[in-house]
Structures are given as C-alpha cells and as structure tokens.
Design an enzyme around this catalytic site. Structure first.
Site, PDB file in Angstrom:
ATOM      1  N   GLU A 177      54.185  32.074  41.992  1.00  0.00           N
ATOM      2  CA  GLU A 177      54.502  31.841  43.344  1.00  0.00           C
ATOM      3  C   GLU A 177      55.209  30.700  43.481  1.00  0.00           C
ATOM      4  O   GLU A 177      54.939  29.823  44.135  1.00  0.00           O
ATOM      5  CB  GLU A 177      53.123  31.678  44.174  1.00  0.00           C
ATOM      6  CG  GLU A 177      52.447  32.870  44.170  1.00  0.00           C
ATOM      7  CD  GLU A 177      51.020  32.864  45.115  1.00  0.00           C
ATOM      8  OE1 GLU A 177      50.470  33.694  45.414  1.00  0.00           O
ATOM      9  OE2 GLU A 177      50.499  31.547  45.132  1.00  0.00           O
ATOM     10  N   GLU A 193      48.508  40.077  43.408  1.00  0.00           N
ATOM     11  CA  GLU A 193      47.371  39.399  44.039  1.00  0.00           C
ATOM     12  C   GLU A 193      46.898  40.229  45.265  1.00  0.00           C
ATOM     13  O   GLU A 193      47.848  39.781  46.115  1.00  0.00           O
ATOM     14  CB  GLU A 193      47.573  38.100  44.093  1.00  0.00           C
ATOM     15  CG  GLU A 193      47.720  37.382  42.737  1.00  0.00           C
ATOM     16  CD  GLU A 193      47.550  35.756  43.050  1.00  0.00           C
ATOM     17  OE1 GLU A 193      47.280  35.428  44.372  1.00  0.00           O
ATOM     18  OE2 GLU A 193      47.896  34.986  42.097  1.00  0.00           O
TER      19      GLU A 193
END
Length: 788
Positions: A187, A264
């Site tokens: 991320e 995710e």
C-alpha cells in the site's frame, strides 16, 4: 471366485489409498502459476485465488494446523502470509525463525493441507502491528528515511529479504512448493509516490531468491497508479460494502486483459483503546465475496482469522495517536480463539456453491474452553522499591531508542532547581505515550498522548524536590508518515509559572537520571517481591500469583480489577490491558497452560483497584469505561455562525469516487468549517469518508497536525463513526451523523496553525451509490476559533 474378490478388494484398497495420499499429501513436483487472459493460470488451467489471510505470529504454534484446517473448511484454497520483519530481527543482525517465528514450518503446514501460499515479505506490512513491521532499532539512526532510498534502510531490508529467501525461497511453486505469488512493499500509495524506491524493493526481492515466482503490488483504487510498475501485477484493497465494479473500474481500463484480485477484502476492522468495538455486517461481507466469485475475481479475505497481538506487538494508528488493543479478533469469520462464528457459517454456505461441485472439508474440532476461579495475588513488587541502577546518572533527555530499549517504560528523574510558590504548569514536549508525574514519590497527574495532552498542573515546589516522569511506551504507529515514532520524552520538559507582575517564566529542566524498565518476562520475574497487604495492594508495580489447574483449555483472563499494563503467564507475554476498554479480557491459549501450578505476573503502571483476576469462557472485548465523552461536542455546546460569511458554497455530485473543489480565491486561516445543508436523495444524515485541503499550489496539506475542534453530531452507538475518521487515512471508515438528527451538520477542522487553502478533495462512502453523501454545502475559514 473368492480369490478374484480378494484381488478386486486389494485393487480397490490400493486405488483408495492412492487417492487419499493424493489429497492428503501433495506431491512436490514443480508447477506453474501465470497471469493469463483475465485469469490466473495454475498449471495452465484457470484458477480463482480464494485466500485466507492469517498471521503465524498471532497464533500459538500448536494451534497453527487447526487454524489452517478452519480456513480450508471455509472453502479457501490459499493462505496469504505476511512476514513480520521486526519479530524476526528484534535486534540488528540477530535473526530468529524458530518456535512461533518458524515461517518455513507454517508454509510447510499449509502445503501439507493442500493450500497454496501468497507471501507478503514487506518490508512494511501495516497489519496494526508495531511500527508496521519495521524494527524499532532502525530509529537509533535518527535521520533515517523509512520506506525510501535511504542507504541504511536499503542495506538492512536487503539483508532481511535475503534471510527470508534462505528460509522459504525453495518453497515457490516452480520448485515444488506452495508459494504462487510474492508481494512487493505494501500500500505504498498511502505513504508517498516513489517508483524508484518501489522498483528497488522489487529488485531486492527478485535478487534475494524469488526470481522465478510471480510478483505483485497492492494499493487502493484511488492511488494505485502512483507507484504501479509495468512488470508487476496490480491488485486492489477494499472492504466490506464496497462497490466491487467501481473498485476495479480504473484498473480494468488500464489493463483490460489482466486477472483481477482484491488482495485485502476487509472482513471487519481493528479496535483501538478507548474506542467502541468494531464490527462489520456478515451480509455485506458475504455479498461482496459472492459478487467476486460470480465474476471470477480472486480475493484474499483480510482477516479470515485475526488472532492476538501478543505482548507489546500491537501497533497504533495515525493521524494523532490511536494505539490498538491486544486482541486482533477483527470481527473475522474465525474468532480470536479459532472458533467458527455465525459470519463463518454464512460465508461457508456461499463458498460451497463455488467449489466446482466438491463438498467442503469438515470443520476441525475446536479447542475446549475453561473457566478459572478468582485468583488473588499474594506478592507485589512495588515500582519504587524495584528501580534498577540508573542507566544514565546525569545528562540530557533521551528516548527509548537512545537508551537502546525497544519497549517498556522509562523513568526520568531530576530535581527542582528553584522554589515556586503556588501553582505552576509542567509542559512535556512530547511524551510518547503515557506519562505519569510524581513529586517526591507522590502522584500529581498524567499526560496521555491519545488525548493530545502535554501539561500537568503542579503544586508548590521547593528547591531539591524530586521530579519523576514515568513514561510507558505503547505500540509504535503502523500507518502513514508517522511510523517514525520515537518513544519516551522526545524533546524537552519545562516549568511555567507567573510572577507577581503577571509575566510568564519558563524554566527548561535539565540534568536527568534515566531508569530503564524493559517489559520482558525475565525482568519482571527477577524483581523483589513482598507479600500483598492492605498498605501495598494498590501500588504501581508487579503482582505475582500462582494457580492450579486440573485440566487445561483456552480461557479469557478478566483484567477489569487492574488498571493498565502487561500480563505474563508461564513466561508467555499475553498482551496489554487497559481499564478504559473496549477489551477487558486477554485470550489465554490452553496450550500455554499446564496441569498443576501456573504462574501469572501482572505489570500495572497505574495500580489495580483490587489485585484479582479470573478466567472466563467467553471474551469481553466490547466494554468501554471512559472518563469523558467520545464525541467532539461538549455538553450544551452549539455552533454559532451568525455574522459569519462563507468563503465558498456549492453542490457536490452524487456517486462514488473522489471529488475536487477549488475556491474562487485562496483563503488563510487555522479553522475550517464545512456546513452540510442536505444530502443526496434527501436522506436524514450525512457521511464523509476522507477529506483533504489543498495548499497554495493545489497540493494536499499534511493532515498530521489536524484535530477536530467541533462536530455537531457523531454516530458512536453503531460504531466508531467519529468526525476524526475524515482524516484517518482509511477510505473504508467514515464520519456519520445519527439518524433523526436534522440538517445542517457541521464539522470544524483545527489545522494547528494558519494555512493558505485553495480548495478541498472529498471522498464519500465506498458503498454503491455513496449513501448519505453531502449535496449542498458551505465552507467557512477563520484564524480564530468559531463561537459556540
């Protein structure tokens, strides 16, 4: 005839045995995993990745296989496995891949149970884990640039990735192992924009030994292009309730032929100390997975089983400082104790329909739970009777990192240099994270970083009075730029008092003794204990007891009689507790208990009401005990905008996605108020997921110093939908007002100093249609506070 029947029976037994072996013990022949046309290809055939995220350090090793079997029984075919740098290298160049850190053993167990593996070796992992998985000792180099092309950082992460490859590099699919993909960084779009750094991490991972296996990177749909590398697979992260098609729309336009994956898919959310226990509805989670399965979109369910952040491993979130609780239950389908929840069974029913006609494996047996009658502590080691020799006898203030200590407490001591008659104010800049102030051993007050506190009102002081500041470190920040999170007193300590002519005087206190109090079990066990009595049963310090068990089982240790600190059972660091909640019990795995005598030590930095614990069969992780309100509006407070002139007014579009608004001209001020006049579809309440303000150059202002000065209404009954969610760096959380509270609604941001603002960027909720998004609005900006 009999002979023929015997031969037939033998043949059938042989075939049955071969079939059993084929399913129970996978072969170790090399295979392939490729990115095909709109699909993953496993050994040349389309393969939908149905991954369960589980974290081996958060599960006791004896329970690993049961948790893996629970994931497989849910219908998963893959495990998503994060590698925790800081638990494997707790001190520089001291690597540990044994016991509960045995990454190789965990991956081999996955293979034994027929599961593929996605490896996520960082270096940064987030995961609500101490410092996002980065080792604390990196901060001993104060000028280090974390997650950048800093030479020292790159040198250390290279060495770590090489160690990971030494452990599991031969377990990739091309070598007969279960690892089908390896992630590069994590991320990064939420941290910055630096393709050169991300490229360097990619090269390090490849060169360490993962040169044949497929590599990928993950980010959010709003920022994935910032650091997207052409030769890596791009995957999206988003949560329950998100508009699936919208999350993949930009990616599908840029890569129309690539496979899609949500790397995710957040099944729930994490809890913070002082916040309501987070839950996410099972229907929305199951429906999101059903939609992805219907579209042949791969996913990893984060978390399928959360587990426990033992000891000091729970992290903290930012902006501000929001430390995470010990339990990482995450409202996941498999709860903290490894049991199936209603959410598990609802998801399993859907997963069974997408299992190519095969029956799902049965659930493994759950571990038994037990209760433990109340245990009264018989021994105490008071803090002030157990101070070690000072590690620094005289000198400047130093942080934990300066003192070569990762976790625990520091006690700073100095003497008052001059008498101050009457009240004065002690200001600490800054105390990370929970500081208690004493004069001559008498408690005066506290400074809590969560509450952004920095001062304590002091009594009359005399020359030579002993001032102690006892600082407990909570988890280092694990998300955003604030991960460079030093512990202890990070700058200075001053006394401020007023002279008879009303002038202010500031004295910086110097010449400090520093006592190191690490939080490891050995240090706690070696303290000088004495019998508990009426005189000492509530003091700060360590409490020790033993209890006997006729049988072992999982239990939940109720800490509601204690204040704040850590627990150790039979040498195992079980985790942090804090009376404010929401977590009141600590999960105690039965595999770490024993028949006969067991030892428990509790370190309580504030002191217990009564030194008593008990073991419950069910956890208590949703009970708050706060001193003040959870909201940013004080009782009786009402915003007064009469006479104020808005600097801008407008209408926002309906629907998902970021919107940007520019003002007619730049404005300057410290406080910005957004007045929501109504919402789309005339709904009765409004929501904002994320908000950025734009500077004079049209760039996003840093939100690190922001705080909420006022919000007229916040939903804290159905969840943590406070106003500070608009700048918590999480696109799946949001500020929400309550149903039945009429418009207009107001939120005021304190930017901490005057800033030039030219506009704002706003993100509504991620759910389809962006429900409760603001329609008409006004904006006000002032240098002085608004009137209430």
């Amino acid at each position: 005839m009999i002979k023929r029947s015997i031969l037939l029976l033998a043949a059938l037994l042989t075939i049955s045995s071969q079939l059993f072996c084929a399913t129970a013990v996978p072969d170790n022949k090399s295979g392939s995993f490729e990115f095909g046309n709109k699909a993953f290809l496993l050994n040349g055939k389309p393969f939908v990745v149905k991954a369960a995220e589980v974290h081996y350090p958060r599960i006791p090793r004896p329970y690993w296989e049961q948790r893996i079997k629970m994931c497989k029984a849910l219908g998963m075919n893959t495990l998503c496995v994060i590698v925790f740098w800081n638990i494997h290298e707790q001190r520089m160049d001291e690597f540990d891949f044994t016991g509960n850190n045995d990454l190789r053993a965990f991956i081999k167990l996955a293979q034994k149970n027929g599961m593929k593996v996605i490896l996520r070796p960082g270096p940064y992992i987030c995961a609500e884990w101490e410092m996002g998985g980065l080792p604390w000792w990196l901060l001993k180099k104060k000028d280090i640039r974390l997650r950048e092309q800093d030479p020292f950082f790159i040198e250390r992460l290279t060495k770590f990735e090489q160690k990971v490859a030494e452990q599991v590099g031969d377990l990739t699919i091309d070598k007969g192992g279960p690892i089908i993909m390896v992630q590069v960084e994590n991320e990064y779009g939420s941290y910055g924009e630096d393709k050169a750094y991300v490229s360097q991490v990619r090269d390090i991972i490849r060169e360490s030994g993962f040169d044949k296996v497929k590599l990928f990177q993950c980010d959010w749909s709003s920022n994935f292009t910032r650091n997207g590398l052409d030769d890596l697979l791009w995957t999206m992260n988003f949560g329950t309730g998100a508009n699936i098609d919208n999350e993949f729309r930009a990616l599908r336009q840029l890569r129309p032929d690539g496979p899609l994956m949500c790397s995710e898919f957040w099944s729930g959310w994490f809890d913070k100390w002082g916040g309501r226990h987070e839950t996410r509805g099972s229907h929305a989670m199951v429906e999101g997975i059903r939609q992805m399965l219907e579209r042949d979109i791969s996913f990893s369910l984060y978390m399928t089983h959360g587990g426990t952040s033992w000891g000091h491993w729970a992290g903290a979130n930012s902006p501000g400082f929001a430390p995470d609780v010990t339990s990482y239950d995450y409202d996941a389908p498999i709860n903290e104790a490894g049991q199936a929840t209603p959410k598990y069974h609802e998801l399993r029913d859907v997963m069974a329909k997408y299992n190519q006609g095969r029956r799902l494996p049965p659930l493994p047996k759950a571990y038994p739970t037990i209760s433990i009658p109340k245990v009264k502590f018989s021994e105490v080691a008071p803090l002030y009777s157990n101070l070690p020799e000072p590690s620094q006898k005289s000198g400047p203030l130093k942080t934990f990192e300066d003192m070569d200590m990762g976790w625990g407490c520091l006690l700073y001591r100095t003497t008052i240099p001059q008498a101050i008659d009457g009240e004065s104010i002690l200001k600490v800049t800054e105390a990370h994270d929970y500081a208690q102030v004493f004069v001559n051993g008498r408690y005066i007050g506290k400074i809590d970083r969560i509450r952004r506190e920095s001062t304590v009102h002091m009594p009359t002081l005399h020359v030579g009075d002993v001032l102690d500041i006892y600082v407990e470190a909570l988890g280092r920040i694990n998300f955003g730029r604030a991960i460079k999170d030093f512990k202890g007193i990070t700058e200075k300590v001053e006394l401020r008092y007023t002279l008879s002519d009303n002038s202010l005087v500031d004295i910086e206190l110097r010449d400090w003794q520093i006592f190191c109090l690490p939080d490891d079990y050995r240090a706690q066990a070696q303290m000088k204990y004495e019998p508990v009595s009426e005189k000492n049963q509530g003091v700060r310090g360590n409490y020790r007891a033993t209890f006997r068990l006729n049988k072992v089982g999982d239990t939940f240790i109720n800490m509601e009689k204690f204040g704040k600190g850590q627990v150790y059972v039979n040498g195992h660091a079980i985790g942090r507790f804090w009376q404010i909640g929401p977590q009141q019990t600590l999960y105690m795995p039965g595999c770490w208990l024993k028949k006969g005598e067991n030892e428990i030590i509790v370190t309580d930095v504030t002191g217990p009401r009564e030194p008593v614990i008990e073991g419950l069969r069910q956890p208590v992780i949703d009970r708050l005990k706060l001193e003040g309100p959870q909201t940013h509006r004080l009782q009786g407070q009402t915003l007064d905008l009469s006479g104020e002139q808005p600097i801008h007014a407008g209408t926002l579009k309906s629907g998902n996605g970021w919107q940007e608004v520019r003002f007619d001209k730049p404005v300057s001020g410290r406080y910005l108020c957004i007045e929501a006049l109504n919402s789309h579809w005339n709904r009765e309440y409004c929501c904002i997921s994320e908000l950025y303000l734009l500077d004079a150059n049209g760039k996003r202002l840093s939100r690190e110093p922001w705080s909420v000065a006022y919000a007229d209404d916040e939903d804290v009954t159905t969840g943590n939908k406070n106003a500070d969610k608009v700048f918590d760096l999480q696109e799946s959380t949001f500020w929400s007002t309550n149903r039945g509270v009429p418009f207009p609604h107001h939120i005021i941001i304190d930017m901490n100093q005057d800033q030039t603002v030219t506009g704002f960027q706003i993100l509504p909720r991620m759910e389809e249609g962006a429900p409760e998004s603001i329609k008409d609005y006004k904006v006000y900006v002032k240098s002085e506070p608004f009137r209430y």
